[in-house]
Motif scaffolding. Structure first.
Motif, mmCIF file in Angstrom:
data_model
loop_
_atom_site.group_PDB
_atom_site.id
_atom_site.type_symbol
_atom_site.label_atom_id
_atom_site.label_comp_id
_atom_site.label_asym_id
_atom_site.label_seq_id
_atom_site.Cartn_x
_atom_site.Cartn_y
_atom_site.Cartn_z
ATOM 1 N N ALA A 143 32.007 27.819 28.937
ATOM 2 C CA ALA A 143 31.214 26.664 29.380
ATOM 3 C C ALA A 143 29.796 26.733 28.825
ATOM 4 N N VAL A 144 29.193 27.907 28.845
ATOM 5 C CA VAL A 144 27.828 28.055 28.352
ATOM 6 C C VAL A 144 27.777 27.847 26.845
ATOM 7 N N MET A 151 37.539 45.807 31.275
ATOM 8 C CA MET A 151 38.662 44.871 31.135
ATOM 9 C C MET A 151 38.304 43.646 30.289
ATOM 10 N N VAL A 152 37.055 43.177 30.407
ATOM 11 C CA VAL A 152 36.659 42.014 29.607
ATOM 12 C C VAL A 152 36.729 42.379 28.126
ATOM 13 N N GLY A 153 36.163 43.518 27.775
ATOM 14 C CA GLY A 153 36.230 43.979 26.393
ATOM 15 C C GLY A 153 37.652 44.187 25.921
ATOM 16 N N VAL A 204 40.702 33.339 27.593
ATOM 17 C CA VAL A 204 40.278 34.151 26.446
ATOM 18 C C VAL A 204 40.477 33.389 25.139
ATOM 19 N N GLU A 205 41.556 32.644 25.022
ATOM 20 C CA GLU A 205 41.792 31.861 23.803
ATOM 21 C C GLU A 205 40.705 30.809 23.605
ATOM 22 N N ARG A 206 40.346 30.120 24.692
ATOM 23 C CA ARG A 206 39.306 29.084 24.588
ATOM 24 C C ARG A 206 37.967 29.711 24.222
ATOM 25 N N PHE A 207 37.606 30.794 24.892
ATOM 26 C CA PHE A 207 36.315 31.426 24.663
ATOM 27 C C PHE A 207 36.208 31.963 23.233
ATOM 28 N N VAL A 247 34.582 35.129 34.193
ATOM 29 C CA VAL A 247 33.464 35.335 33.267
ATOM 30 C C VAL A 247 33.775 34.742 31.895
ATOM 31 N N LEU A 248 35.024 34.778 31.478
ATOM 32 C CA LEU A 248 35.397 34.158 30.202
ATOM 33 C C LEU A 248 35.277 32.637 30.282
#
Length: 164
Positions: free
Chosen positions: A157-158, A34-36, A10-13, A151-152
């Motif tokens: 990466a994208v 959870m992602v949110g 999460v920090e990187r993203f 997913v994060l």
């Protein structure tokens, strides 16, 4: 997945999003928000997080996230093409630069013949959509947490690939 792995993801993203001044939106099925929740734990994330959809029911994947109904009828809710459509749909509908999506079977039981732990995560940006199939082990909680981390990581990466 280890807590430190999720924290690092999460920090990187979020760091990439903030650095590049781009936004993200999320469409979640098995992760149920959870992602949110992980994203909104980060101070200042409102500058880059547009919002999210929890589309647990199959019909909501079409109604809210824009997944074509004929695609859902053909391949079902747990499929690479569905994950890609979720990520692209939420990106478009929430007017974000990037879209992230999760869909899969958290378990403990199989669903429609699909083994528990089967997950698809997707990230859509202006130039590409990438999907990863995961086969996660552990209990329901471990599968869901592993999906969030994956997913994060894919989102990072994208973003890094498209903007480098």
């Amino acid at each position: 997945m280890a807590e430190d792995g999720l924290e690092a993801a999460v920090e990187r993203f979020v760091g990439l999003l903030m650095e590049r001044r781009v936004t993200v939106a999320t469409a979640e099925s098995l992760t149920g928000g959870m992602v949110g929740a992980v994203l909104t734990d980060v101070p200042g994330v409102s500058a880059v997080y547009r919002g999210g959809l929890v589309v647990y029911a199959t019909d909501l994947k079409a109604k809210l996230a824009g997944v074509p109904e004929d695609l859902l009828a053909a391949v079902g809710p747990v499929h690479a093409d569905t994950a890609a459509a979720l990520a692209s749909g939420v990106r478009e509908r929430l007017e974000a630069d990037y879209g992230l999506a999760t869909t899969g079977v958290a378990g403990p039981d199989p669903q429609a013949g699909i083994e528990a732990g089967t997950v698809y995560v997707a990230a859509a940006g202006p130039g590409s959509v990438q999907v990863r199939k995961l086969q996660l082990s552990g209990d329901r909680s471990a599968v869901r947490r592993g999906s969030v981390q994956a997913v994060l990581e894919l989102g990072a990466a994208v973003v890094a690939e498209e903007l480098d």
